[in-house]
Design a protein around this motif. Structure first.
Motif, PDB file in Angstrom:
ATOM      1  N   SER A  14       0.855  -1.192   0.000  1.00 60.66           N
ATOM      2  CA  SER A  14       0.000   0.000   0.000  1.00 60.66           C
ATOM      3  C   SER A  14       0.882   1.228   0.000  1.00 60.66           C
ATOM      4  O   SER A  14       2.026   1.191   0.446  1.00 60.66           O
ATOM      5  CB  SER A  14      -0.921   0.002   1.219  1.00 60.66           C
ATOM      6  OG  SER A  14      -0.190  -0.356   2.355  1.00 60.66           O
ATOM      7  N   ILE A  15       0.342   2.318  -0.509  1.00 59.19           N
ATOM      8  CA  ILE A  15       1.147   3.516  -0.707  1.00 59.19           C
ATOM      9  C   ILE A  15       1.486   4.138   0.653  1.00 59.19           C
ATOM     10  O   ILE A  15       0.654   4.148   1.550  1.00 59.19           O
ATOM     11  CB  ILE A  15       0.381   4.496  -1.628  1.00 59.19           C
ATOM     12  CG1 ILE A  15       1.344   5.439  -2.312  1.00 59.19           C
ATOM     13  CG2 ILE A  15      -0.686   5.267  -0.873  1.00 59.19           C
ATOM     14  CD1 ILE A  15       0.799   6.001  -3.586  1.00 59.19           C
ATOM     15  N   PRO A  16       2.719   4.623   0.845  1.00 60.82           N
ATOM     16  CA  PRO A  16       3.100   5.192   2.147  1.00 60.82           C
ATOM     17  C   PRO A  16       2.313   6.474   2.434  1.00 60.82           C
ATOM     18  O   PRO A  16       1.720   7.064   1.539  1.00 60.82           O
ATOM     19  CB  PRO A  16       4.588   5.523   1.990  1.00 60.82           C
ATOM     20  CG  PRO A  16       5.021   4.860   0.743  1.00 60.82           C
ATOM     21  CD  PRO A  16       3.826   4.645  -0.099  1.00 60.82           C
ATOM     22  N   ALA A  17       2.347   6.901   3.678  1.00 57.05           N
ATOM     23  CA  ALA A  17       1.634   8.127   4.051  1.00 57.05           C
ATOM     24  C   ALA A  17       2.292   9.324   3.388  1.00 57.05           C
ATOM     25  O   ALA A  17       3.471   9.314   3.088  1.00 57.05           O
ATOM     26  CB  ALA A  17       1.655   8.289   5.567  1.00 57.05           C
ATOM     27  N   LYS A  18       1.522  10.365   3.173  1.00 53.48           N
ATOM     28  CA  LYS A  18       2.030  11.551   2.492  1.00 53.48           C
ATOM     29  C   LYS A  18       3.143  12.197   3.322  1.00 53.48           C
ATOM     30  O   LYS A  18       2.985  12.386   4.515  1.00 53.48           O
ATOM     31  CB  LYS A  18       0.871  12.543   2.370  1.00 53.48           C
ATOM     32  CG  LYS A  18       0.942  13.418   1.151  1.00 53.48           C
ATOM     33  CD  LYS A  18      -0.395  14.096   0.972  1.00 53.48           C
ATOM     34  CE  LYS A  18      -0.266  15.511   0.487  1.00 53.48           C
ATOM     35  NZ  LYS A  18      -0.020  15.677  -0.898  1.00 53.48           N
ATOM     36  N   PRO A  19       4.257  12.551   2.700  1.00 51.75           N
ATOM     37  CA  PRO A  19       5.355  13.136   3.481  1.00 51.75           C
ATOM     38  C   PRO A  19       5.058  14.575   3.880  1.00 51.75           C
ATOM     39  O   PRO A  19       4.579  15.354   3.063  1.00 51.75           O
ATOM     40  CB  PRO A  19       6.540  13.091   2.512  1.00 51.75           C
ATOM     41  CG  PRO A  19       5.938  13.055   1.177  1.00 51.75           C
ATOM     42  CD  PRO A  19       4.608  12.402   1.297  1.00 51.75           C
ATOM     43  N   GLY A  20       5.295  14.897   5.100  1.00 50.51           N
ATOM     44  CA  GLY A  20       5.312  16.273   5.596  1.00 50.51           C
ATOM     45  C   GLY A  20       4.053  17.070   5.301  1.00 50.51           C
ATOM     46  O   GLY A  20       3.078  16.597   4.768  1.00 50.51           O
ATOM     47  N   GLN A  21       4.079  18.302   5.672  1.00 46.27           N
ATOM     48  CA  GLN A  21       2.966  19.200   5.384  1.00 46.27           C
ATOM     49  C   GLN A  21       3.527  20.461   4.764  1.00 46.27           C
ATOM     50  O   GLN A  21       4.629  20.870   5.069  1.00 46.27           O
ATOM     51  CB  GLN A  21       2.235  19.569   6.679  1.00 46.27           C
ATOM     52  CG  GLN A  21       1.583  18.390   7.386  1.00 46.27           C
ATOM     53  CD  GLN A  21       0.429  17.801   6.598  1.00 46.27           C
ATOM     54  OE1 GLN A  21       0.515  17.609   5.423  1.00 46.27           O
ATOM     55  NE2 GLN A  21      -0.656  17.508   7.250  1.00 46.27           N
ATOM     56  N   MET A  22       2.749  21.100   3.924  1.00 43.41           N
ATOM     57  CA  MET A  22       3.280  22.246   3.194  1.00 43.41           C
ATOM     58  C   MET A  22       3.324  23.501   4.052  1.00 43.41           C
ATOM     59  O   MET A  22       4.351  24.047   4.338  1.00 43.41           O
ATOM     60  CB  MET A  22       2.407  22.516   1.957  1.00 43.41           C
ATOM     61  CG  MET A  22       2.689  21.575   0.844  1.00 43.41           C
ATOM     62  SD  MET A  22       4.308  21.842   0.139  1.00 43.41           S
ATOM     63  CE  MET A  22       4.037  23.381  -0.699  1.00 43.41           C
ATOM     64  N   ILE A  23       2.139  23.979   4.425  1.00 45.82           N
ATOM     65  CA  ILE A  23       2.100  25.205   5.234  1.00 45.82           C
ATOM     66  C   ILE A  23       1.135  24.986   6.379  1.00 45.82           C
ATOM     67  O   ILE A  23       0.365  24.029   6.384  1.00 45.82           O
ATOM     68  CB  ILE A  23       1.661  26.426   4.404  1.00 45.82           C
ATOM     69  CG1 ILE A  23       0.299  26.170   3.750  1.00 45.82           C
ATOM     70  CG2 ILE A  23       2.693  26.763   3.368  1.00 45.82           C
ATOM     71  CD1 ILE A  23      -0.186  27.331   2.929  1.00 45.82           C
ATOM     72  N   THR A  43      -1.655  26.150   7.386  1.00 48.32           N
ATOM     73  CA  THR A  43      -3.105  26.012   7.201  1.00 48.32           C
ATOM     74  C   THR A  43      -3.481  24.644   6.653  1.00 48.32           C
ATOM     75  O   THR A  43      -4.616  24.224   6.767  1.00 48.32           O
ATOM     76  CB  THR A  43      -3.647  27.086   6.243  1.00 48.32           C
ATOM     77  OG1 THR A  43      -2.838  27.105   5.082  1.00 48.32           O
ATOM     78  CG2 THR A  43      -3.647  28.438   6.913  1.00 48.32           C
ATOM     79  N   ASP A  44      -2.544  23.910   6.085  1.00 49.27           N
ATOM     80  CA  ASP A  44      -2.860  22.570   5.607  1.00 49.27           C
ATOM     81  C   ASP A  44      -3.100  21.620   6.759  1.00 49.27           C
ATOM     82  O   ASP A  44      -3.770  20.622   6.618  1.00 49.27           O
ATOM     83  CB  ASP A  44      -1.716  22.014   4.750  1.00 49.27           C
ATOM     84  CG  ASP A  44      -1.762  22.574   3.349  1.00 49.27           C
ATOM     85  OD1 ASP A  44      -0.752  22.444   2.634  1.00 49.27           O
ATOM     86  OD2 ASP A  44      -2.790  23.121   2.974  1.00 49.27           O
ATOM     87  N   ASN A  52       6.891  12.740  16.606  1.00 51.51           N
ATOM     88  CA  ASN A  52       8.047  11.854  16.768  1.00 51.51           C
ATOM     89  C   ASN A  52       9.071  12.425  17.730  1.00 51.51           C
ATOM     90  O   ASN A  52       9.690  11.703  18.498  1.00 51.51           O
ATOM     91  CB  ASN A  52       8.697  11.617  15.400  1.00 51.51           C
ATOM     92  CG  ASN A  52       8.202  10.310  14.805  1.00 51.51           C
ATOM     93  OD1 ASN A  52       7.218   9.766  15.258  1.00 51.51           O
ATOM     94  ND2 ASN A  52       8.875   9.837  13.796  1.00 51.51           N
TER      95      ASN A  52
END
Lengths: 595, 191, 209
Positions: C182-191, C193-194, C205
């Motif tokens: 299965s596809i890994p979790a989305k890396p990081g967050q952009m800004i 408000t996301d 962590n």
């Protein structure tokens, strides 16, 4: 020295090989239980040919190959078959797979076996048969049945045999140790391969320059043999089939093509040794050299491990410290995978058990957003665009992924290794490949379903058409009968007195096709068929007689059921009621007739 | 010969109709979601532009000017453009129904594309001959195609990229178009 | 004649425009004939993308009628067995935005199901055989009916007609051969408000380590 080429990309992770080559290849005590999975290879799983409780000897066949692309399994030690069931295996899903478990008796008694010393004068077909029956598959990691690989067919003559002694992944030293101690036998194995492949002109052993002892060990055996040892600079991943072929010959294999299509065959050096043992000593593939290494084990070294040995057994005999490291990896740090538990067996493709300490291989840091630095593209040995593949894999754009040659990715992990954002790139590619394969399968299924539906529609329409045709034919027949009937009345033939309202058509009149006429004609036919009163009475009397008989039998059955209490009383009493009613009906009809 | 090169460079890069003169923005924004449809639209518009430039020159030179009907230029050119676009629509419907379907309403909207009328009117105001007019028309089409294809390729990548929620869709597209326009303004003074 | 027109500007204008119109009209009429289009190949392409379960959940008696309806402008989010991936594929083909699956027509189920007839209860009425659009049920009148699992598409059209209600829709278990990553979790967050109330995994962590 032969010329070598340089593959694009690649990385140089710390080798960490020195720890496990200080000692010679060791022997482990025979484990109490051996678990042999039925599928350790590419192709159809083998089917068991033994039963639970059966005594088997070392090297005895316990599962047979199924079809062309399959290999048999053999008992790695003597003992009793104790189970044939689903067991945990070394698979990333953690699912179970069918395995045969042998409880060893410690005696390690070999089955009678015999090798061939004069393999040069045996036909390649016979040699291939020996290789196939010995259950040999690629031991470098892929596990493709060797007998199939070594038999490319007459359409594809082989002129180059490459023996893969690269072992490019860090920590792993299984092939290195094997070459150091068994160089002579390995070279004999290469000669056997050459005999199987009808003596290709070019025979090369490809080896990296970080194994000087192994190269020195090979040197005396390859003198004057036509086999050349080609040494090239160390780089990960040079050991991949396509990469090694490029390094040694400069030829780039087109996507989707096999080396055999270009007249080349590439065999791992461990497989070569196994083939030698199978041909000259008659021994099937029941053991392999496995490196046990990592800071969490007390003594890193190589072992001649029996296939089916539980990993726990290996670790216990190496002072494995569970607290020191978080996981046990089957394979190397680049392409291996973390084992779900230590209770899984070693298989024919297991080249290393790596138990790193936390310091050696720390836990994964969380992935950060891609900064589009492009280092992954620099590292890719297949000259793909990992960054683009990553973005498209995230967006699940299958078309674009295939356009960027996703299926040419060898999943070596060089791109993930260099990524500054710690993105697990290879996981994305594996997931995307799985999704695309599943979509292809679903397309095949849906096309098949569409065909069945179209046929179903056809069939229904055909049935409708036939019904329509019959209906039309019957209408025709009715018309015809009506015409005949009227012609008959015109001629004055008798009609039964029971017929109601017969149309009073004058003789010779043209019969009209009104509904009333048709009905009248049908009724006339029915009345004509009706039996005379005497016949009717006789028929009714017969019906009454048989009904009375049936009633008697039904009542008998009911009493039986009530006595046995078999639960069928309701059904039977209903049947009795039914029969009785029928009897009443017939009797009343007879009475009517009598009037 | 040099003159033709100058005309082409001028109409494709320096005075690009979309990014410098800001004409024809409707299909530029509307059909640039997918690369395949963008290529189709670019081809259709180039075809229309070239034919229109030629036809409008002929109409202008042979009907309007001799009869002193210069004031009817706009109407006459629109008539010409409408006819050419209708013809193009029929041609596309026949040869590629999928493209026809994908372009949807934007195909007849080429009629109202100010770039097309703009090319026709600019040619007459500059007093060019037939060959020059046609080259300008073709150059306008080529410039439009270049920019549309570049923009749609970028929009495809943006669709897959990590754009913040508030910027997704038209917002980031407009910003990108603005940045491309800045880049093309850098061509001024080239010739 | 030309002089007459040249001297009468209004007449000239009229003649010019009418003349041009007639000329272009003629050209277009000729082109219309030459480029006449018959049929609609779009329907084929849409039909290729639909899952062919012929279940009728979209409101049409089969996948092809729905494909034809889409070609005539119907919304593309009516197919639950196809799910979001089919909606995306059709949206990609037609270059329209991809909406969410219309819940009115059903939910997309994660697990594939196949029909199973409890043979003890089957009365051999053939109603399910007539209902199955891909002929996946084997049997005849007053004889045992059984579902050929490989051919069953999971459309569950057979469940309703059964008078003794002996058909179950059983989920198909995932085996080791059809397991996939299965596809890994989305890396990081952009800004900032996301994130909107989600815990930042990097911060989480750090706290744990």
């Amino acid at each position: 020295m032969s010329r070598t080429w340089v593959t694009p990309g690649g990385v140089h992770p710390p080798e960490n090989k020195h720890q496990s080559v200080t000692l010679p290849i060791g022997q482990l005590p025979i484990p109490e239980k051996l678990v042999i999975p039925l599928s350790q290879h590419i192709g159809a799983p083998a089917t068991p040919c033994v039963e639970i409780g059966q005594q088997v000897l070392k090297g005895q066949i316990i599962a047979q190959a199924v079809g062309m692309v399959s290999i048999p399994m053999h008992a790695p030690s003597s003992g009793t078959i104790s189970a044939i069931e689903h067991r945990p295996i070394a698979h990333a899903s953690g699912m179970l797979a069918p395995c045969i478990e042998i409880t060893t008796d410690g005696a390690d008694t070999w089955i009678e076996h015999q090798g061939i010393s004069d393999y040069e004068h045996i036909s390649p077909k016979k040699l291939l048969e020996i290789v196939g029956n010995a259950g040999i598959s690629g031991m470098g990691g892929a596990g493709f049945p060797s007998a199939v690989k070594l038999n490319p067919g007459r359409q594809r003559p082989i002129d180059t045999l490459i023996v893969n002694a690269t072992e490019c992944e860090p920590y792993i030293t299984a092939d290195d140790s094997a070459i150091r101690e068994r160089a002579g036998e390995i070279v004999e194995g290469i000669k056997i391969l050459s005999a199987i492949l009808d003596h290709p002109t070019n025979i090369m052993i490809g080896i990296e320059d970080n194994k000087p002892e192994a190269i020195a060990a090979l040197a005396p055996h390859v003198e004057d043999s036509g086999i050349s040892v080609v040494v090239f600079p160390t780089k990960y991943p040079s050991g991949g089939e396509k990469q090694l072929i490029y390094i040694l010959t400069g030829k780039e294999l087109p996507a989707g093509k096999l080396p055999a299509d270009e007249g080349m065959v590439c065999i791992n050096i461990g497989t070569t040794y196994a083939i030698k043992r199978a041909v000259t000593d008659g021994e099937p593939l029941i053991s392999r050299v496995t490196t046990v290494t990592g800071d969490a084990v007390g003594t890193p070294r190589n072992y001649d491990t029996l296939i089916g040995t539980p990993v726990r057994h290996l670790l216990e005999h190496n002072q494995f410290d569970e607290q020191a490291g978080g996981r046990v990896v089957m394979g190397g740090p680049m392409m291996g995978f973390t084992l779900p538990s230590a209770d899984v067996p070693i298989v024919k493709t297991t080249n290393c058990i790596l138990a790193p300490s936390y310091a050696e291989i720390p836990d994964d840091e969380p992935a950060q957003p891609c900064i589009r630095c492009g280092m992954c593209a620099q590292a890719c040995p297949v000259s793909l665009l990992p960054q683009q593949l990553f973005w498209y894999a995230q967006a699940e754009e299958h078309e674009r992924l295939e356009a960027h040659n996703l299926f040419d990715c060898i999943e070596c992990g060089a791109c993930s290794y260099v990524c500054p954002s710690n993105i697990p790139l290879v996981q994305y590619y594996r997931a995307a490949k799985g999704d695309i394969r599943q979509a292809r399968e679903e397309k095949v299924k849906s096309d098949h379903a569409r065909d069945r539906f179209e046929f179903h529609k056809e069939r229904i329409e055909q049935a409708e058409r036939e019904k329509e045709a019959k209906r039309a034919a019957r209408r025709e027949a009715t018309q015809q009968a009506k015409a005949d009937h009227l012609a008959a009345t015109a001629n004055g033939s008798e009609v039964s007195s029971a017929a109601p309202t017969a149309p009073a058509t004058p003789a010779g009149a043209v019969p009209s096709s009104s509904a009333a006429d048709i009905i009248a004609a049908a009724q006339a036919r029915a009345a004509a068929k009706q039996a005379s009163p005497e016949d009717q009475r006789a028929k009714l009397e017969r019906t009454i007689a048989s009904a009375e008989q049936r009633l008697k039998m039904a009542e008998e059955k009911l009493t039986e059921a009530i006595n046995d209490d078999s639960g069928k009383q309701d059904k039977l009493s209903a049947a009795v009621e039914n029969t009785r009613q029928k009897l009443e009906q017939s009797k009343s009809k007879l009475a009517e007739l009598a009037e | 010969m040099a003159e033709f090169a100058v005309i082409l460079v001028s109409s494709i890069l320096i005075n690009n109709y979309v990014l410098v003169q800001f004409l024809g923005l409707c299909p530029f924004m509307g059909v640039s979601n997918k690369l395949e449809s963008a290529i189709g639209m670019a081809a259709a518009t180039t075809f229309v532009l070239t034919l229109t430039a030629m036809a409008s020159y002929i109409v202008n030179a042979m009907v309007l000017e001799p009869l002193g009907l210069i004031y009817l230029r706009t109407i006459a050119f629109i008539l010409v453009i409408a006819a050419v676009v209708q013809f193009t629509k029929m041609f596309i419907e026949k040869t590629s129904p999928l493209l026809y379907r994908v372009l949807g309403v934007f195909l007849p909207l080429i009629t109202t594309n100010c770039a097309v009328l703009g090319v026709a009117l600019q040619n007459t105001s500059k007093d060019l001959n037939f060959v020059q007019s046609s080259l300008y028309g073709f150059g306008a089409g080529a410039g439009f195609s270049l920019v549309l294809i570049l923009f749609s390729a970028m929009r495809e990548r943006l669709a897959a990229a990590d754009v913040p929620e508030s910027f997704k869709g038209a917002a980031i597209a407009m910003i990108t178009a603005g940045l491309m326009s800045l880049a093309f303004m850098g061509f001024s003074g080239l010739v | 004649m030309i002089e007459l027109i040249a001297q009468n500007p209004i007449l000239a204008a009229l003649v010019a425009l009418v003349g041009l119109s007639i000329l272009f009209g003629a050209l277009l009429g000729f082109a219309a004939e030459k480029f006449k289009v018959v049929g609609d190949p779009i329907v084929e392409q849409i039909d290729e993308l639909l899952p062919q379960t012929q279940c009728g959940q979209c409101g049409f008696p089969g996948c092809r009628p729905y494909a034809e309806s889409i070609a005539n402008g119907d919304v593309i989010n009516k197919c639950p067995p196809g799910g979001q991936s089919t909606i995306n594929a059709i949206a990609n083909l037609l270059d329209v935005p991809a909406p969410e699956l219309d819940a009115e027509h059903g939910e997309e189920s994660e697990v594939k199901t196949v029909a199973y007839i409890r043979e003890d209860e089957c009365i051999g009425c053939t109603k399910c055989i007539q209902a199955c659009p891909v002929d996946a049920i084997l049997g005849a009148a007053k004889l045992m009916h059984t579902v050929i699992a490989d051919e069953c598409t999971g459309c569950d059209l057979c469940v309703e007609p059964c008078p003794v209600d002996c058909i179950d829709m059983l989920p198909v278990a995932e085996t080791i051969t059809d397991w996939k990553w299965s596809i890994p979790a989305k890396p990081g967050q952009m800004i900032a408000t996301d994130r909107r109330g989600e815990v930042n995994p990097a911060v989480q962590n750090e706290d744990a380590a």
